[in-house]
Design a protein around this motif. Structure first.
Motif, short mmCIF file in Angstrom:
data_model
loop_
_atom_site.label_atom_id
_atom_site.label_comp_id
_atom_site.label_asym_id
_atom_site.label_seq_id
_atom_site.Cartn_x
_atom_site.Cartn_y
_atom_site.Cartn_z
N ARG A 69 -5.97 3.35 -1.40
CA ARG A 69 -5.68 4.43 -2.53
C ARG A 69 -4.66 4.77 -2.15
N GLU A 70 -4.92 5.40 -1.01
CA GLU A 70 -3.43 5.85 -0.44
C GLU A 70 -2.23 5.14 -0.59
N LYS A 71 -1.94 3.52 -0.66
CA LYS A 71 -0.97 2.80 -0.86
C LYS A 71 -0.41 2.89 -2.34
N LEU A 72 -1.66 2.60 -2.73
CA LEU A 72 -1.61 2.60 -4.28
C LEU A 72 -0.55 4.25 -5.15
N ALA A 128 -6.23 -3.80 -8.61
CA ALA A 128 -7.60 -4.54 -7.84
C ALA A 128 -8.21 -5.48 -7.33
N ALA A 129 -7.95 -5.44 -5.72
CA ALA A 129 -8.04 -4.91 -4.37
C ALA A 129 -9.10 -3.77 -4.73
N LYS A 148 -10.09 -4.35 3.65
CA LYS A 148 -10.73 -4.61 5.12
C LYS A 148 -12.59 -3.48 5.27
N GLY A 149 -12.14 -2.69 3.99
CA GLY A 149 -12.96 -1.84 3.79
C GLY A 149 -12.64 0.04 3.94
N ALA A 150 -10.94 -0.55 4.25
CA ALA A 150 -10.55 0.92 4.53
C ALA A 150 -10.16 1.37 2.52
N LEU A 151 -11.02 1.77 1.50
CA LEU A 151 -10.66 2.06 0.39
C LEU A 151 -9.60 3.47 0.50
N GLU A 152 -9.85 4.53 1.81
CA GLU A 152 -9.01 5.57 1.52
C GLU A 152 -7.64 5.00 1.51
N GLY A 181 -1.77 -2.80 1.59
CA GLY A 181 -3.02 -2.15 0.27
C GLY A 181 -4.45 -2.38 0.02
N ALA A 182 -3.70 -4.12 -0.57
CA ALA A 182 -4.96 -4.88 -0.74
C ALA A 182 -5.71 -5.54 0.64
#
Length: 168
Positions: free
Chosen positions: A120-123, A142-143, A113-117, A107-108
């Motif tokens: 967020r799924e991993k979070l 935090a990441a 890398k810029g794959a924020l969506e 997830g971090a």
């Protein structure tokens, strides 16, 4: 029919020992353990390539030890190779789907890398497994908050201007 009670007892004993050994994390092979320690010390010293070399050697010695993939992923992230780190984290997750460290690391790395969506799924997945206060959840959060790392291209690097250069 005479062997039915004995067979039932034996199968119960095997089922219990199999379930107990399944949950225990095994130790690496002794040589792999030494190489992992060398890799960790190299990574702490900032020598990412030396760490990667040691971890890859440890993987060659003990290919069944899953935490080596997590160490390789951490070294790749330290070397700003988030794509490679994600691949290592996914290999660890293929072997152990409930590994919170691998989930948090992936997830971090996705956030860096810029794959924020996807991050967020991993979070959300990690939060559902361990809650809001566990370190893995906080690592991904935090990441995501830090956002993607900006890569520095070598063509963008500027050299300091030279002074005192005179043509003859």
């Amino acid at each position: 029919m005479r062997f039915a009670p004995a067979a039932a007892a034996l199968s119960l004993a095997l089922a219990l020992t199999a379930s107990v050994s399944w949950g225990n994390e095994r130790d690496p092979a002794p040589r792999a353990g030494v190489l992992i320690a060398e890799g960790k010390s190299a990574l702490d010293a900032g020598d990412t390539q030396g760490a990667i070399d040691a971890f890859e050697a440890a993987l060659a010695v003990d290919p069944g030890y899953t935490p080596i993939f997590i160490h390789l992923a951490e070294a790749a992230r330290a070397d700003n190779l988030q794509g490679k780190a994600i691949r290592y984290y996914r290999e660890a997750l293929d072997r152990d789907p409930q590994n919170l460290v691998a989930m948090a690391g992936e997830g971090a790395a996705l956030a860096e890398k810029g794959a924020l969506e996807k991050a967020r799924e991993k979070l959300a997945a990690v939060q559902s497994l361990c809650g809001e206060t566990c370190p893995e959840t906080q690592q991904i959060a935090a990441a995501i908050a830090a956002g993607p790392r900006t890569p520095v291209m070598t063509a963008e690097a500027t050299l300091p201007e030279t002074q005192g250069v005179q043509a003859n």
